[in-house]
Design an enzyme around this catalytic site. Structure first.
Site, mmCIF file in Angstrom:
data_model
loop_
_atom_site.group_PDB
_atom_site.id
_atom_site.type_symbol
_atom_site.label_atom_id
_atom_site.label_comp_id
_atom_site.label_asym_id
_atom_site.label_seq_id
_atom_site.Cartn_x
_atom_site.Cartn_y
_atom_site.Cartn_z
ATOM 1 C CG HIS A 181 -2.266 0.606 0.904
ATOM 2 N ND1 HIS A 181 -2.381 1.940 0.583
ATOM 3 C CD2 HIS A 181 -3.509 0.090 0.839
ATOM 4 C CE1 HIS A 181 -3.653 2.209 0.364
ATOM 5 N NE2 HIS A 181 -4.361 1.099 0.492
ATOM 6 C CD GLU A 311 -4.511 -0.287 -2.789
ATOM 7 O OE1 GLU A 311 -5.086 -1.262 -2.284
ATOM 8 O OE2 GLU A 311 -5.003 0.853 -2.767
HETATM 9 C C1 FUC Z 1 -7.654 1.452 -0.632
HETATM 10 C C2 FUC Z 1 -9.127 1.655 -0.710
HETATM 11 C C3 FUC Z 1 -9.850 1.825 0.530
HETATM 12 C C4 FUC Z 1 -9.107 2.364 1.718
HETATM 13 C C5 FUC Z 1 -7.612 2.141 1.697
HETATM 14 C C6 FUC Z 1 -6.818 3.048 2.559
HETATM 15 O O1 FUC Z 1 -7.270 0.146 -0.851
HETATM 16 O O2 FUC Z 1 -9.795 0.734 -1.537
HETATM 17 O O3 FUC Z 1 -11.059 2.506 0.305
HETATM 18 O O4 FUC Z 1 -9.447 3.628 1.988
HETATM 19 O O5 FUC Z 1 -7.038 2.033 0.469
#
Ligand code: FUC
Length: 346
Positions: A181, A311
Site C-alpha cells: 500500500h 495496488e
Molecule cells: C484502498 C481503498 C480503501 C481504503 C484504503 C486506505 O485500498 O480501496 O477505500 O481507503 O485504500
C-alpha cells in the site's frame, strides 16, 4: 550486480519489540527504507532529471507514526487479503469461515490485525531484506496456519522488487492475496500534490462496486468514461472530470491485462515508475478522504489527492467470484506473487 549497502537503526525501544528501520541503497542513488512493523516501506529515494534525490513515497512524518494506523496504510504490507471481502465470509467446500470484520460487516485489508499491524522478523540477505512471520488463526482471525515471507530487494537497472510467498501449514484452507500500500508522489515538493503527474493503466475494464465498495460481479468498460487510462492521462485533469460526476476520487479496482499494470510519470522532473505484476487487478486509490492535522513526510499537512496508491492484486472479493481469479490456499499448499517497480528518469 547490484552493490547494495544495508544500514539499520533502532527507532524506538519502549514498544513490544524494538522498532527497527532498515535502508537498502543500491549504490546508484536509489534507496528504500522500511520498518520491521507492518513491513512498512517508509521511503523510496530516487534522483530526478536534475539529479535531485528525493523520496517518491508519501508517508507519516515520523517513523513511530506508522504504528497502529488503521486508516491510510501508508507503505504497509497488506494481507492475508488486500481489498474488501463481502460479509467477512469465506466458503470452501462445505465449510464456512468467518473472517475478521473491520469495515461494517466486511473485511478490509486483512482485518485490524493484518500484515500491516504485525511485527516481522527481518533478515538481511545478499539480495535485500526478507520479512518472515508464522501466522496462526488466533493472531489475525483468518483460518489456517500461514508461513509468510516478504522480500524487498533491488534488481538490475534500478528495479525494485516485492515478492510474497506463503505456505499453508495446516489442514484448514485459507486465503492469500497480498499487496503493498505505497502511495506515490513524484514531485520533490509534496505540497504540489498530484500536479505534473501522468498515469496510464493497462485496463479496458474496471469492477462495478456497490454502496459499500464491494464488487457486484459486473465489469464496466472504460471507453468514454473518466476511468479510461489506457493512454496516459494528466491526473489532475482526470480528477477534475471525475468531480464533474460528483465522484470524489478514484478508489476502483481495474482489471489489468498483461504484465505491465501501470505507469506513473512526472512531466516536470522526468521521474517514471512502471509497475509490473503477475496479477489481474490493480486498485487505484487517489487518497480521497483525509483527516486534518495528519503530518506527512517533512511535516507537511496531509490533504486529499496528495498522492496515489496503485495496488496490484488479484481482483478483490475473488473468493465470491470464480471469474476474478483464485486466492484460495488449500491445506498444505503454497503460492508466490511478485510486483516490480521499474524506476527511471528521462
Ligand atoms: C484502498 C481503498 C480503501 C481504503 C484504503 C486506505 O485500498 O480501496 O477505500 O481507503 O485504500
Amino acid at each position: 550486480m547490484v552493490n547494495q549497502v544495508i544500514t539499520r537503526k533502532e527507532i524506538a525501544s519502549n514498544l513490544e519489540r524494538p522498532l527497527m528501520q532498515y535502508t537498502v541503497n543500491n549504490g546508484n542513488g536509489y534507496a528504500f527504507t522500511c520498518l520491521n512493523y507492518g513491513a512498512t516501506l517508509t521511503s523510496i529515494m530516487m534522483p530526478d532529471r536534475n539529479g535531485i534525490i528525493d523520496n517518491i513515497l508519501l508517508g507519516f512524518n515520523g517513523p513511530t507514526d506508522f504504528l497502529n494506523d488503521q486508516t491510510y496504510f501508508f507503505g504497509k504490507a497488506i494481507g492475508r487479503v488486500g481489498g474488501r471481502i463481502k460479509g467477512g465470509l469465506f466458503h470452501y467446500k462445505n465449510q464456512e469461515f468467518l473472517l475478521p470484520r473491520n469495515e461494517g460487516d466486511n473485511t478490509l485489508h486483512g482485518g485490524v490485525n493484518g500484515f500491516h499491524h504485525m511485527w516481522w522478523d527481518v533478515s538481511e540477505t545478499e539480495k535485500g531484506l526478507t520479512f518472515t512471520k508464522v501466522i496462526n488463526p488466533e493472531m489475525d482471525g483468518f483460518p489456517g496456519k500461514l508461513e509468510v515471507t516478504i522480500t524487498y530487494r533491488w534488481g538490475e537497472n534500478n528495479q525494485f522488487h516485492v515478492e510474497f510467498y506463503a505456505i499453508n501449514k495446516s489442514d484448514t484452507p485459507t486465503l492469500f492475496n497480498p499487496t503493498t500500500h505505497i502511495y506515490f508522489n513524484l514531485n520533490n515538493d509534496k505540497l504540489k500534490g498530484l500536479n505534473n503527474h501522468k498515469l496510464s493503466i493497462s485496463a479496458e475494464q474496471l469492477l462495478e462496486l456497490d454502496q459499500q465498495q464491494i464488487p457486484t460481479g459486473e465489469f464496466i468498460n472504460v471507453t468514454n468514461t473518466p476511468f479510461d487510462f489506457r493512454k496516459e492521462q494528466n491526473l489532475s485533469e482526470m480528477l477534475h472530470s471525475l468531480k464533474q460526476l460528483n465522484i470524489s476520487g478514484y478508489d476502483h479496482p481495474y482489471h489489468v491485462t498483461g504484465p505491465k499494470a501501470a505507469r506513473l510519470s512526472n512531466l516536470n522532473n522526468g521521474r517514471i515508475v512502471e509497475i509490473q505484476s503477475d496479477r489481474n487487478g490493480l486498485v487505484f486509490y487517489s487518497l480521497n478522504k483525509t483527516h486534518p492535522h495528519i503530518k506527512v513526510n517533512e511535516g507537511n499537512h496531509l490533504f486529499p489527492h496528495m498522492a496515489v496508491a496503485l495496488e496490484p492484486q488479484t481482483l478483490p472479493d475473488a473468493n465470491h467470484h470464480p471469474d476474478f481469479g483464485d486466492i484460495v490456499l488449500p491445506a498444505n499448499t503454497e503460492k508466490k506473487y511478485e510486483i516490480t517497480y521499474k524506476l527511471s528518469v528521462i
